[in-house]
Design a protein around this motif. Structure first.
Motif, short mmCIF file in Angstrom:
data_model
loop_
_atom_site.label_atom_id
_atom_site.label_comp_id
_atom_site.label_asym_id
_atom_site.label_seq_id
_atom_site.Cartn_x
_atom_site.Cartn_y
_atom_site.Cartn_z
N VAL A 18 2.57 -15.94 37.68
CA VAL A 18 2.12 -16.29 37.37
C VAL A 18 1.23 -15.66 36.23
CG1 VAL A 18 -1.00 -16.33 38.37
CG2 VAL A 18 1.07 -17.80 40.05
N LYS A 19 1.32 -14.37 35.51
CA LYS A 19 0.26 -13.73 35.42
C LYS A 19 1.56 -14.52 33.66
CE LYS A 19 3.41 -9.67 34.56
NZ LYS A 19 3.79 -8.49 34.15
N ARG A 20 2.47 -14.92 34.07
CA ARG A 20 3.09 -15.60 32.74
C ARG A 20 2.53 -16.87 32.21
NH1 ARG A 20 8.19 -13.35 34.41
NH2 ARG A 20 8.44 -15.04 35.42
N LEU A 21 1.98 -17.50 33.60
CA LEU A 21 1.04 -18.29 32.30
C LEU A 21 -0.56 -18.80 31.79
CD1 LEU A 21 1.13 -20.33 36.02
CD2 LEU A 21 2.67 -20.51 34.54
N LYS A 22 0.00 -19.22 31.08
CA LYS A 22 -1.31 -19.58 30.24
C LYS A 22 -2.96 -20.02 31.06
CE LYS A 22 0.46 -17.47 26.89
NZ LYS A 22 0.20 -15.72 27.07
N GLY A 23 -3.54 -20.35 30.52
CA GLY A 23 -4.57 -20.84 31.25
C GLY A 23 -5.26 -20.42 32.14
N PRO A 24 -6.99 -20.83 32.80
CA PRO A 24 -6.92 -20.58 33.92
C PRO A 24 -6.02 -20.81 35.27
CG PRO A 24 -8.22 -22.59 33.61
CD PRO A 24 -7.87 -21.97 32.28
N VAL A 25 -5.59 -20.16 36.99
CA VAL A 25 -4.64 -20.71 37.37
C VAL A 25 -5.81 -19.78 38.70
CG1 VAL A 25 -2.31 -20.13 38.38
CG2 VAL A 25 -3.09 -19.96 36.11
N LEU A 26 -5.90 -20.82 39.67
CA LEU A 26 -6.35 -20.02 41.04
C LEU A 26 -5.07 -20.02 41.69
CD1 LEU A 26 -9.15 -21.14 43.00
CD2 LEU A 26 -7.31 -21.29 44.04
N LEU A 27 -4.80 -18.67 42.46
CA LEU A 27 -3.37 -17.95 43.31
C LEU A 27 -3.94 -18.08 44.28
CD1 LEU A 27 -0.98 -17.64 44.04
CD2 LEU A 27 -0.86 -15.34 43.68
N HIS A 28 -3.84 -19.01 45.82
CA HIS A 28 -4.36 -19.58 46.71
C HIS A 28 -3.05 -18.17 47.91
CE1 HIS A 28 -5.72 -22.00 50.36
NE2 HIS A 28 -5.81 -20.84 50.93
N VAL A 29 -3.73 -17.62 48.93
CA VAL A 29 -3.41 -16.97 49.01
C VAL A 29 -3.94 -16.92 51.03
CG1 VAL A 29 -2.34 -15.19 47.85
CG2 VAL A 29 -4.42 -14.11 49.34
N LEU A 30 -2.96 -16.99 52.59
CA LEU A 30 -3.96 -16.34 53.37
C LEU A 30 -3.62 -15.32 54.14
CD1 LEU A 30 -1.94 -20.32 54.31
CD2 LEU A 30 -4.32 -19.53 53.47
N THR A 31 -4.87 -14.53 54.75
CA THR A 31 -4.93 -13.36 55.26
C THR A 31 -5.15 -13.42 56.68
OG1 THR A 31 -6.63 -12.56 54.20
CG2 THR A 31 -4.54 -12.44 53.10
N LYS A 32 -5.02 -12.38 56.93
CA LYS A 32 -5.83 -12.26 58.75
C LYS A 32 -6.98 -10.91 58.82
CE LYS A 32 -4.36 -11.84 63.30
NZ LYS A 32 -4.75 -13.40 63.69
N LYS A 33 -8.11 -11.86 58.93
CA LYS A 33 -8.67 -10.72 59.25
C LYS A 33 -8.26 -9.33 59.95
CE LYS A 33 -12.92 -12.17 57.24
NZ LYS A 33 -14.53 -12.42 57.72
N GLY A 34 -8.17 -7.94 59.75
CA GLY A 34 -7.67 -7.22 60.70
C GLY A 34 -6.58 -6.85 61.18
N LYS A 35 -5.72 -8.21 60.27
CA LYS A 35 -4.15 -6.97 60.24
C LYS A 35 -3.54 -5.26 60.56
CE LYS A 35 0.12 -8.73 59.70
NZ LYS A 35 0.44 -9.69 60.47
N GLY A 36 -2.98 -5.88 61.58
CA GLY A 36 -2.25 -4.06 61.79
C GLY A 36 -3.24 -3.59 62.83
N TYR A 37 -4.80 -4.27 62.97
CA TYR A 37 -5.32 -2.98 63.98
C TYR A 37 -5.77 -4.09 65.12
CZ TYR A 37 -8.34 -0.17 66.08
OH TYR A 37 -9.42 0.50 66.91
#
Length: 639
Positions: free
Chosen positions: A267-286
């Motif tokens: 993504v850092k090599r792409l030109k122009g505005p990019v939106l990277l969508h990541v899925l996470t879990k609140k509280g992960k690991g506890y």
């Protein structure tokens, strides 16, 4: 076992670690965050959820040359641990310690100060535009949560970013959207492969080639673009962001370091505005935070082994709890009452109201402006909205209160939680300005109750008042008074004398009443006898009570948990001027600076707003000059 966190000197060292070592580092970061927050309190669930994302960003980027802008900032604990603040992390949110939010003055890695939501995209776009103006080449990344994306400011930033076509990466940290594992895995695979350098070159070359084919080229190009868009639209919500002019990538597993690192490199090599969508879990690991992310969003000290929040030594309910319970009681009797909050159902004490009256409760998301104007619409149709918003966040809806509520004189009750100093969350969260920025608005009544019984009376008064009504209360335990029966409304603008005195009078409001009474008792033992008056309202003031007390007083003291500029003390000065009185005055309030983080008691003492500080200020004035009673101001005329 190697402790990789202790060995890190800068984020650049992450590039030397293997994937397995990075995973161990993630576990060490989570351990340190849980350990510290269990002692100090803080924003736990959100910070645990972005550990891998934070590691991946600092691994791929060249920070601090490349800029990371965190939205709100309550998820930045891992970022602080990776950027040279490990040795001070145990001071998190403590007086003179490191902040719970990013601060430019704290570290060069904190590109933009935060504390309020939805600001990251606009700020990052400004940085990207400045970079291009100055001929730079650094990367700029905004990290924004799905909750912050409900704020209108975020969409304003997206809109301009798509139009300007600047190189900008927006990472959407999504911990709410439900996508099945299979679809998410396929989308993750496609996102990694479709952003690879080889595929980007192939796609660009193919489009150029198709575009040059006479007659048939444009049609074939359209078919290819529609097919690509249909595939992404079927698997992802990317069409929304592509409508803003962004290249959409994702969704990715936000806890997979492999996927994150590979995709960010692409993504850092792409030109122009990019939106990277990541899925996470609140509280992960506890586990306890994973099971109860709302409880561990902003939490006080807790027992790590059980996840139980440590009980307060004080048995009294908080003012927030009193507000929530009283509103439920009132709503049972008055079907016109509806409640509105801006993504703070738990924080404003409205959880039980939402459960009992789901059809009369509205959580509008992080959209304070909308909340106010939405309430105005409800009010126009005969309902009685109660808008519960933290004082510091209501600042964002200034124009809506002024133009949509007060100008139309609509009966809306505003419950300003966290009025005054909030403690460990610091300057972005202190409710230090509400008396000043709201007091000038016409048609507005503003009450500052001194205890929980007065808070209940303020609520009853607000619902019965045919106009805009504000009341503010602190982030604190109440006084533990018995709350029996139905509270009586207070006549608008009517105050109360709590203590008599012949040497002067203290006018104090809200949380400062108790401190003023304690200061007066101490001074009486020194022969200085001061009365204490609770005006109850900062607007309208009880003219008869205050002017009468001022005429008899050798010294008039005002005390408020608000900035002095334009606050309650200024209102009293204006009142006395209107009456042609020249009073010997002392105004006590918050100083003209942003107040740092620490416990409420520590901050009150530091600002001179505890009983000792108030007595000290009065003692100094009384000892410095000979008291002079208020006298008519002959040269003052009104016209």
């Amino acid at each position: 076992m190697t402790n990789f966190l202790e060995r890190l000197k800068s984020p650049g060292d992450l590039k030397c670690l293997s994937l397995g070592e990075l995973k161990q580092l993630a576990a060490e970061i989570r351990e340190r965050i849980v350990e510290t927050v269990s002692r100090n309190g803080g924003h736990l669930a959100s910070s645990l959820g972005v550990v891998e994302l934070t590691i991946a960003l600092h691994r791929v980027l060249e920070t601090p040359r490349d800029q990371i802008v965190w939205d709100v900032g309550h998820q930045a604990y891992a970022h602080k641990l990776l950027t040279g603040r490990l040795d001070r992390f145990d001071t998190l949110r403590r007086l003179n310690g490191i902040s719970g939010f990013p601060r430019r003055s704290e570290s060069p890695y904190d590109s933009f100060g935060a504390g309020h939501a939805s600001t990251s995209i606009s700020a990052a776009l400004g940085m990207a535009a400045a970079r291009d103006t100055m001929g730079g080449s650094e990367k700029v990344v905004a990290v924004i949560g799905d909750g912050s994306l409900t704020g209108g400011l975020a969409f304003e930033g997206l809109n301009q970013a798509g139009a300007l076509k600047k190189d900008l990466i927006v990472v959407l940290n999504d911990n709410e959207m439900s996508i099945s594992p299979n679809v998410g895995a396929l989308a993750s695979f496609l996102s990694r492969k479709m952003t690879s350098e080889r595929f980007v070159r192939f796609r660009t070359g193919t489009k150029l080639l198709l575009g040059r084919i006479p007659r048939f080229g444009p049609g074939l190009l359209g078919i290819v673009q529609r097919a690509e868009g249909s595939l992404k639209g079927f698997l992802t919500p990317g069409k929304l962001f592509e409508a803003f002019g962004f290249e959409y990538v994702g969704p990715l597993d936000g806890h997979s370091l492999e996927d994150l690192i590979e995709t960010l490199e692409n993504v850092k090599r792409l030109k122009g505005p990019v939106l990277l969508h990541v899925l996470t879990k609140k509280g992960k690991g506890y586990p306890f935070a994973e099971e109860s992310p709302a409880l561990f969003h902003g939490v006080g000290p807790f027992d790590r082994a059980t996840g139980m929040v440590k009980p307060s030594r004080e048995r009294a309910d908080t003012y927030t709890t009193v507000f929530g319970n009283t509103l439920v009681e009132m709503a049972e009797k008055d079907e016109r009452i509806v409640a509105i909050t801006a993504a703070m159902t738990d924080g404003t004490g409205l959880t039980e109201f939402a459960r009992r009256f789901p059809g009369r409760f509205y959580d509008v998301g992080i959209a304070e402006q909308h909340a106010v104007t939405f309430a105005a619409g409800l009010s126009c149709r005969g309902l009685r909205p109660v808008v519960a918003i933290y004082s510091t966040f209501l600042q964002r809806a200034y124009d809506n209160i002024l133009s949509d509520v007060c100008l139309q004189n609509l009966p809306i009750a505003f419950a300003l939680d966290r009025g005054g100093l909030v403690g460990e969350d610091g300057p972005t969260h202190h409710g230090a300005f509400d008396l000043s920025f709201l007091r000038p608005m016409p048609n507005l009544a503003f009450m500052v109750p001194r205890n929980e019984e007065e808070l209940r009376r303020a609520m009853v008064t607000a619902i019965s008042h045919d106009g805009p009504f504000m009341f503010r209360y602190p982030r604190a335990r109440s006084e533990g008074l018995p709350l029996n029966g139905t509270p009586e409304p207070v006549p608008i603008g009517r105050g109360e004398t709590l203590r008599g005195g012949v040497d002067g009078v203290i006018f104090a409001v809200g949380s400062m009443i108790r401190e003023a009474l304690a200061a007066a008792e101490r001074l009486e033992m020194e022969g200085i006898r001061l009365g204490v008056v609770d005006p109850r309202f900062v607007k309208p003031l009880d003219r008869e009570l205050l002017v009468g007390a001022a005429r008899r007083a050798a010294l008039v003291v005002t005390v408020e948990e608000n900035v002095l500029q334009g606050g309650f003390g200024s209102a009293v000065m204006e009142l006395l001027e209107e009456e042609g009185l020249m009073a010997r005055m002392l105004r006590i309030g918050l100083p003209d600076r942003y107040i740092e983080h620490g416990s409420r008691s520590e901050l009150h003492a530091a600002c001179g707003l505890d009983a000792d500080g108030i007595a000290r200020r009065i003692r100094k004035v009384v000892g410095a000059d000979t008291p002079v009673a208020c006298t008519p101001r002959a040269r003052f005329t009104r016209g």
